[in-house]
Design a protein around this motif. Structure first.
Motif, short mmCIF file in Angstrom:
data_model
loop_
_atom_site.label_atom_id
_atom_site.label_comp_id
_atom_site.label_asym_id
_atom_site.label_seq_id
_atom_site.Cartn_x
_atom_site.Cartn_y
_atom_site.Cartn_z
N MET A 161 0.84 -1.21 0.00
CA MET A 161 0.00 0.00 0.00
C MET A 161 0.87 1.26 0.00
N LEU A 162 1.89 1.27 0.85
CA LEU A 162 2.79 2.42 0.92
C LEU A 162 3.61 2.55 -0.36
N MET A 163 4.02 1.42 -0.93
CA MET A 163 4.76 1.45 -2.19
C MET A 163 3.91 2.06 -3.30
N GLY A 164 2.63 1.79 -3.26
CA GLY A 164 1.72 2.37 -4.25
C GLY A 164 1.72 3.89 -4.16
N ARG A 165 1.74 4.40 -2.94
CA ARG A 165 1.77 5.86 -2.75
C ARG A 165 3.07 6.45 -3.28
N VAL A 166 4.18 5.79 -2.94
CA VAL A 166 5.49 6.28 -3.41
C VAL A 166 5.56 6.19 -4.92
N SER A 167 5.12 5.06 -5.47
CA SER A 167 5.15 4.87 -6.92
C SER A 167 4.30 5.93 -7.62
N ALA A 168 3.13 6.21 -7.10
CA ALA A 168 2.27 7.23 -7.70
C ALA A 168 2.94 8.60 -7.67
N GLN A 169 3.59 8.92 -6.55
CA GLN A 169 4.28 10.20 -6.44
C GLN A 169 5.42 10.30 -7.44
N LYS A 170 6.19 9.23 -7.56
CA LYS A 170 7.33 9.23 -8.48
C LYS A 170 6.85 9.31 -9.93
N THR A 171 5.74 8.65 -10.25
CA THR A 171 5.18 8.74 -11.59
C THR A 171 4.72 10.16 -11.88
N GLY A 172 4.05 10.77 -10.90
CA GLY A 172 3.61 12.15 -11.04
C GLY A 172 4.77 13.12 -11.18
N ASP A 173 5.82 12.90 -10.39
CA ASP A 173 7.00 13.76 -10.47
C ASP A 173 7.61 13.70 -11.87
N HIS A 174 7.73 12.49 -12.40
CA HIS A 174 8.31 12.35 -13.74
C HIS A 174 7.45 13.06 -14.78
N ALA A 175 6.13 12.88 -14.69
CA ALA A 175 5.23 13.52 -15.66
C ALA A 175 5.33 15.04 -15.58
N LYS A 176 5.40 15.58 -14.36
CA LYS A 176 5.49 17.03 -14.19
C LYS A 176 6.80 17.57 -14.73
N ILE A 177 7.89 16.86 -14.47
CA ILE A 177 9.19 17.30 -14.98
C ILE A 177 9.19 17.25 -16.51
N ALA B 258 18.96 21.22 -21.14
CA ALA B 258 20.00 20.23 -20.82
C ALA B 258 19.92 19.76 -19.37
N GLU B 259 19.91 20.70 -18.45
CA GLU B 259 19.88 20.34 -17.03
C GLU B 259 18.58 19.63 -16.67
N LEU B 260 17.48 20.11 -17.19
CA LEU B 260 16.18 19.52 -16.89
C LEU B 260 16.05 18.12 -17.48
N ARG B 261 16.72 17.85 -18.59
CA ARG B 261 16.70 16.50 -19.17
C ARG B 261 17.37 15.51 -18.23
N MET B 262 18.43 15.92 -17.57
CA MET B 262 19.09 15.04 -16.60
C MET B 262 18.20 14.81 -15.38
N ILE B 263 17.54 15.86 -14.94
CA ILE B 263 16.61 15.73 -13.81
C ILE B 263 15.47 14.81 -14.20
N GLU B 264 14.99 14.95 -15.43
CA GLU B 264 13.91 14.08 -15.92
C GLU B 264 14.37 12.62 -15.98
#
Length: 149
Positions: free
Chosen positions: A57-73, A102-108
């Motif tokens: 359940m907690l992994m789902g929350r972390v995974s959702a956040q990481k997916t959202g972070d990637h999409a936003k970046i 360039a920098e944002l591509r590395m962050i992405e």
């Protein structure tokens, strides 16, 4: 708008980093506890399933956040690319966009790595829970006199 402004915008709209860190600590604790149980007994497997389900359940929350972070970046990178192209002179648009992002591509790329890590963790634990549940059913059927009639 500079890259730091974009990143600040990203960080204001996400789950607090300390919440994610706390989820990760809880996940590690739950998985460590689950590893203490023996998979050769139905009781141990049931307890392991319970602990891994909580971790899942907690992994789902972390995974959702990481997916959202990637999409936003990714969206931020697209926006920065478009702004750089709009400001650049004809014939310099491609280079201007590449330099601006360039920098944002590395962050992405880092965000994509985190997204995939947590997605894989989520899937692995889901499969382990499924395996343990099947083994418990088989074990209970064999040792529990699962014959009806």
């Amino acid at each position: 708008m500079g890259i730091n402004d974009y990143l600040r915008e990203l960080n204001t709209s996400r789950t607090k980093a300390d919440e994610i860190d706390e989820y990760v600590r809880q996940i590690k604790r739950l998985r460590k506890q689950a590893d203490q149980y023996d998979e050769d007994s139905p009781g141990g497997m049931i307890e392991k399933v319970r602990l891994l389900t909580d971790a899942h359940m907690l992994m789902g929350r972390v995974s959702a956040q990481k997916t959202g972070d990637h999409a936003k970046i990714h969206v931020l990178r697209d926006n920065l690319d478009a702004e750089a192209r709009a400001r650049a002179k004809r014939g310099e648009k491609e280079v201007a966009a590449a330099q601006a992002t360039a920098e944002l591509r590395m962050i992405e790329a880092d965000a994509l790595e985190q997204k995939m890590y947590w997605k894989n963790e989520l899937d692995s634990v889901k499969e382990k829970i499924y395996e343990l549940r099947l083994r418990v059913r088989v074990e209970m059927h064999i040792t529990g006199g699962g014959v009806h009639g």
